[in-house]
Design an enzyme around this catalytic site. Structure first.
Site, PDB file in Angstrom:
ATOM      1  N   HIS A  49       0.810  -1.265  -0.098  1.00  0.00           N
ATOM      2  CA  HIS A  49       0.055  -0.017   0.034  1.00  0.00           C
ATOM      3  C   HIS A  49       0.968   1.105   0.043  1.00  0.00           C
ATOM      4  O   HIS A  49       1.919   1.175   0.657  1.00  0.00           O
ATOM      5  CB  HIS A  49      -1.195  -0.079   1.149  1.00  0.00           C
ATOM      6  CG  HIS A  49      -0.414   0.219   2.712  1.00  0.00           C
ATOM      7  ND1 HIS A  49      -0.111   1.202   3.147  1.00  0.00           N
ATOM      8  CD2 HIS A  49      -0.147  -0.948   3.303  1.00  0.00           C
ATOM      9  CE1 HIS A  49       0.189   0.956   4.535  1.00  0.00           C
ATOM     10  NE2 HIS A  49       0.301  -0.225   4.608  1.00  0.00           N
ATOM     11  N   ASP A 107       5.800   2.011   6.583  1.00  0.00           N
ATOM     12  CA  ASP A 107       4.672   1.438   6.486  1.00  0.00           C
ATOM     13  C   ASP A 107       3.809   2.181   5.636  1.00  0.00           C
ATOM     14  O   ASP A 107       3.294   2.960   5.986  1.00  0.00           O
ATOM     15  CB  ASP A 107       3.886   0.908   7.801  1.00  0.00           C
ATOM     16  CG  ASP A 107       2.580   0.512   7.751  1.00  0.00           C
ATOM     17  OD1 ASP A 107       2.246  -0.142   6.670  1.00  0.00           O
ATOM     18  OD2 ASP A 107       1.842   0.635   8.727  1.00  0.00           O
ATOM     19  N   GLU A 124      -5.242   1.773   2.871  1.00  0.00           N
ATOM     20  CA  GLU A 124      -4.934   0.548   3.621  1.00  0.00           C
ATOM     21  C   GLU A 124      -5.253   0.768   4.950  1.00  0.00           C
ATOM     22  O   GLU A 124      -5.812   0.250   5.844  1.00  0.00           O
ATOM     23  CB  GLU A 124      -3.757  -0.133   3.352  1.00  0.00           C
ATOM     24  CG  GLU A 124      -3.474  -1.545   4.190  1.00  0.00           C
ATOM     25  CD  GLU A 124      -2.896  -1.331   5.705  1.00  0.00           C
ATOM     26  OE1 GLU A 124      -2.939  -2.298   6.345  1.00  0.00           O
ATOM     27  OE2 GLU A 124      -2.518  -0.297   6.064  1.00  0.00           O
ATOM     28  N   GLU A 125      -4.926   2.094   5.385  1.00  0.00           N
ATOM     29  CA  GLU A 125      -4.692   2.565   6.923  1.00  0.00           C
ATOM     30  C   GLU A 125      -6.066   2.773   7.405  1.00  0.00           C
ATOM     31  O   GLU A 125      -6.471   3.038   8.679  1.00  0.00           O
ATOM     32  CB  GLU A 125      -3.974   3.722   6.863  1.00  0.00           C
ATOM     33  CG  GLU A 125      -2.455   3.356   6.931  1.00  0.00           C
ATOM     34  CD  GLU A 125      -1.719   2.493   7.743  1.00  0.00           C
ATOM     35  OE1 GLU A 125      -2.444   2.159   8.362  1.00  0.00           O
ATOM     36  OE2 GLU A 125      -0.650   2.208   7.486  1.00  0.00           O
ATOM     37  N   HIS A 177       3.395   3.730  12.934  1.00  0.00           N
ATOM     38  CA  HIS A 177       2.458   4.915  12.930  1.00  0.00           C
ATOM     39  C   HIS A 177       2.702   6.294  13.641  1.00  0.00           C
ATOM     40  O   HIS A 177       1.756   6.849  14.067  1.00  0.00           O
ATOM     41  CB  HIS A 177       1.025   4.300  13.244  1.00  0.00           C
ATOM     42  CG  HIS A 177       0.423   3.250  12.295  1.00  0.00           C
ATOM     43  ND1 HIS A 177      -0.992   3.022  12.553  1.00  0.00           N
ATOM     44  CD2 HIS A 177       0.904   2.642  11.122  1.00  0.00           C
ATOM     45  CE1 HIS A 177      -1.269   2.093  11.515  1.00  0.00           C
ATOM     46  NE2 HIS A 177      -0.159   1.936  10.814  1.00  0.00           N
TER      47      HIS A 177
END
Length: 342
Positions: A65, A173, A201-202, A312
């Site tokens: 992603h 990420d 995606e998140e 994150h």
């Protein structure tokens, strides 16, 4: 050890969920001369097909992603402060004092009530979004509105650093996964392969759901970053995985029970090729595999992940040796899967 200059360039871009344009443009510029065909679908996913030396026995999709966690402008106060909310799962504990960029151009700092004015309960509690704001230095709502609008994207200020053994950056990420897919696309492939660089995606695996429906693969490999938490005061059973101990696979997470045949093949290939491989030690989290494996009539799916500390947050950390192990394992798995050996 791979040249990581492209990874740096990808990580330095801002692209929160729903606003992945700059990341998508860079990826397209990198892959367009190496793929047989590609398209950008209505949601913003890149779906690319690269011909290999042989026609694939099984139709394989490899996915990562493009988006990262961030924030969105929800209001502007009368005194010019920016109110905001999260896009994706963000740890509120690390936010006060962080520098951010609004729309990739307006710098600001996340503020909260000064600690010396807080009572004892406030000092112990995690600030809520309702009590935080972004200060861009504006004196009034009218002045702030000249630079900022409701719905604007807010990203962590870009940062990238590396040493002999690790990389520290925002958005690892999943720009690390995108980086590895680009490297694969630029190489000579044994079999025809589909690659999907997906959005959102998140915020619920949305892009992957669309991409998997479009490609309709038999098998899928998802390249991800996963929480390591191998830090002091976290019990071994809660650490999930360990930075520096190789690629990560799991039997199950909160969204997916992974394909046993692919798991066994990954174990076999890691042993035969001296690739470090570790298993997730907790049933936790999820990734795009959760949407992909349920697409159409079902897709046999495995996620191969990089262990990542401080996921994150503004700066996370991965190991350079884990990048090599993950890349090598995905390459070998793709050949075996496309060649009908799973």
């Amino acid at each position: 050890m791979k040249d990581l200059s492209l990874l740096k360039n990808l990580c330095m871009l801002n692209g929160i969920s729903g606003d992945e344009n700059s990341v998508r443009e860079m990826i397209l510029s990198e892959i367009k001369d190496y793929v047989s065909e590609y398209k950008v679908d209505n949601l913003g996913n890149i779906v690319a097909f690269k011909k290999g030396k042989k026609r694939a026995v099984n139709k394989l999709m490899i996915s990562a992603h493009m988006d990262e966690v961030g924030f969105i402008v929800t209001d502007i106060t009368s005194d010019g402060l920016i109110k905001f909310d999260e896009v994706g799962g963000v740890d509120r504990r690390v936010l006060p004092g962080r520098s951010v960029l609004i729309n990739n151009s307006i710098p600001g700092v996340i503020g909260v009530k000064p600690v010396h004015l807080c009572d004892s309960d406030e000092k112990k509690s995690i600030p809520k979004y309702s009590s935080m704001y972004i200060d861009i230095g504006a004196d009034s709502k009218e002045e702030a509105q000249k630079a900022v609008s409701l719905g604007d994207s807010i990203s962590y200020e870009p940062y990238y650093s590396e040493n002999n053994f690790s990389v520290m950056s925002k958005a690892l990420d999943d720009r690390a996964g995108c980086f590895m897919m680009i490297e694969m696309i630029k190489s000579e492939l044994e079999y025809d392969t589909y690659f999907t660089f997906v959005v959102q995606e998140e915020v619920g695996l949305r892009g992957a759901k669309v991409a998997a429906y479009s490609v309709a693969p038999d098998f899928a490999l998802v390249i991800e970053s996963t929480t390591a938490a191998d830090i002091p005061e976290v019990p071994d059973s809660k650490q999930v995985c360990t930075v520096g101990e190789g690629a990560v696979i799991g039997y199950m997470d909160r969204r997916t029970i992974y394909d046993k045949g692919l798991i066994n093949k990954a174990i076999e290939l890691s042993k035969l090729n001296d690739i470090k491989l570790q298993f997730k030690r907790a049933v936790a989290g999820g990734n795009d595999a959760g949407a992909i494996h349920q697409s159409r009539g079902g897709v046999r799916t495995l996620a191969v992940s990089l262990p990542c500390r401080y996921l994150h947050s503004r700066i996370s950390l991965i190991s350079k040796s884990d990048i090599d192990d993950t890349f090598d394992l995905v390459n070998l798995l793709s050949k075996e899967t496309s060649g009908g050996k799973v």
